[in-house]
Write an enzyme that holds these catalytic residues in place. Sequence first.
Site, mmCIF file in Angstrom:
data_model
loop_
_atom_site.group_PDB
_atom_site.id
_atom_site.type_symbol
_atom_site.label_atom_id
_atom_site.label_comp_id
_atom_site.label_asym_id
_atom_site.label_seq_id
_atom_site.Cartn_x
_atom_site.Cartn_y
_atom_site.Cartn_z
ATOM 1 N N ASP A 85 -1.101 -6.311 -0.766
ATOM 2 C CA ASP A 85 -1.348 -5.648 0.516
ATOM 3 C C ASP A 85 -2.825 -5.273 0.613
ATOM 4 O O ASP A 85 -3.376 -4.640 -0.299
ATOM 5 C CB ASP A 85 -0.506 -4.381 0.601
ATOM 6 C CG ASP A 85 0.128 -4.183 1.953
ATOM 7 O OD1 ASP A 85 -0.239 -4.888 2.894
ATOM 8 O OD2 ASP A 85 1.018 -3.310 2.056
ATOM 9 N N ASP A 113 0.823 -1.202 0.000
ATOM 10 C CA ASP A 113 0.000 0.000 0.000
ATOM 11 C C ASP A 113 0.859 1.255 0.000
ATOM 12 O O ASP A 113 0.348 2.368 -0.122
ATOM 13 C CB ASP A 113 -1.000 -0.004 1.164
ATOM 14 C CG ASP A 113 -0.339 -0.062 2.529
ATOM 15 O OD1 ASP A 113 0.911 -0.073 2.603
ATOM 16 O OD2 ASP A 113 -1.072 -0.114 3.532
ATOM 17 N N SER A 114 2.179 1.081 0.087
ATOM 18 C CA SER A 114 3.113 2.182 -0.154
ATOM 19 C C SER A 114 2.955 2.725 -1.567
ATOM 20 O O SER A 114 3.452 3.817 -1.886
ATOM 21 C CB SER A 114 4.553 1.715 0.060
ATOM 22 O OG SER A 114 4.786 0.469 -0.589
ATOM 23 N N GLU A 155 8.354 -4.367 11.331
ATOM 24 C CA GLU A 155 8.772 -3.059 10.834
ATOM 25 C C GLU A 155 9.130 -2.111 11.971
ATOM 26 O O GLU A 155 8.356 -1.922 12.912
ATOM 27 C CB GLU A 155 7.675 -2.419 9.973
ATOM 28 C CG GLU A 155 8.076 -1.061 9.429
ATOM 29 C CD GLU A 155 7.136 -0.515 8.369
ATOM 30 O OE1 GLU A 155 7.391 0.606 7.878
ATOM 31 O OE2 GLU A 155 6.154 -1.203 8.032
ATOM 32 N N LYS A 163 -1.337 -9.528 2.602
ATOM 33 C CA LYS A 163 -0.745 -9.061 3.860
ATOM 34 C C LYS A 163 -1.699 -8.080 4.513
ATOM 35 O O LYS A 163 -2.338 -7.279 3.832
ATOM 36 C CB LYS A 163 0.606 -8.376 3.616
ATOM 37 C CG LYS A 163 1.293 -7.908 4.911
ATOM 38 C CD LYS A 163 2.643 -7.299 4.631
ATOM 39 C CE LYS A 163 2.554 -5.900 4.077
ATOM 40 N NZ LYS A 163 1.951 -4.941 5.078
ATOM 41 N N GLU A 198 -2.087 -5.547 8.331
ATOM 42 C CA GLU A 198 -1.312 -4.930 9.403
ATOM 43 C C GLU A 198 -1.965 -5.140 10.762
ATOM 44 O O GLU A 198 -3.189 -5.045 10.898
ATOM 45 C CB GLU A 198 -1.154 -3.424 9.139
ATOM 46 C CG GLU A 198 -0.330 -3.119 7.897
ATOM 47 C CD GLU A 198 -0.117 -1.623 7.720
ATOM 48 O OE1 GLU A 198 -0.460 -0.844 8.645
ATOM 49 O OE2 GLU A 198 0.401 -1.232 6.661
#
Length: 284
Positions: free
Chosen positions: A84, A45-46, A182, A114, A116
Site C-alpha cells: 500500500d 496502510d491499516s 470500499e 495500491k 487510493e
Amino acid sequence: MLKPLTAPDIASRKGGERLAMLTAYDYPTALALDQAGADMLLVGDSLAMVVLGHPDTLSVTLDEMVHHTKAVSRAARRSLVIGDLPFLSYQAGVERAVLAAGRLVQEGGARAVKLEGAGYLREVEAMVRAGVPVMGHVGLTPQLVAGLGGFKVQGKTAETAARLVREAMALEAAGCFSIVLEAVPSVVAREITARVSIPTIGIGAGPHCDGQVLVIHDVLGLFERFTPKFVKRYAELGNLMQEAAGRYMYEVRQGAFPADEHGFGMDPQEAAAFRGLLNDIVAG
C-alpha cells in the site's frame, strides 16, 4: 512447487473463481495466510492502526511500509504481495509516486502496489509504464477520511454513485489490474463490477464483487477498538492470547513454570567436576 501469482494472473480471474485477499504485516502471519491459499496479501496502510496503534492510517511512513512489506514478501510463496502506498508518498507528483512504488517493489519485495482515489491517473499511468502493477481503490478512501467527514459509506446518492462508476472506469483506463471497492452500496459495487473488465475486490461492498478483502486483525479478533459492520470475525484470538498469557503469568508466580522438563540437564561427571571447581572458587 507453487507458482507465484502475478498481477496478470489476478486480472485473468475476472468473472471466474472469486478472489480471496487478506492483509498481512509480518512474516508468521503472511506464512500462515499464504499456506492457507490467499490469492493476494495486502500490506495495507491499516498497519498504522492495527499494528502501530495510531488513530488512523495517515501516520504510517513509506519506510515503515517498506519494512513490513519485506517481512511479508519473505513468507509469500504463492500469494501476490501488494504494498500500500501511504499518505503523501504519491500525492506530491508523478516522480515521487514512481519512486515510492519502486521502493515497495525493489526494497520491499512487493509485486504490485495500491493507491487510493481516482485523482492520480497520471501517477497510475507512470507507475504502470515503469513496470509496477497498480491496484486502484475507490469508495471510502481512509487516507482522505478528513475530507470525507469520517469513515462513512460512499455512493449513497445517485450522483455520488455515478461518480464512483466513472472513477473505477478511469482507473481501469489508466492501467490498473484490479480495483478495491470500499464501503459502497451493494448495488453500486455490482454496477461497477459489470462495467469494468478488471476484478473488483470488495470490502463492505456486498457480494457482487470479483473478490473480497478484510483486515486480518478483524478476521481473527485481534483489534478491539472498533469493528466495522462489514467485518465477519472468524476467531477471537485476542481473548485466547489474554487467557494464555494469564495462565503463563499465574504459573510463573506460583513456581509451576518452568518445570524440570523445560530445563537442560548436565552430564553427571561434568556436574561433579563443576561442583569441585565451585569448592575451589569458594576456598580461593
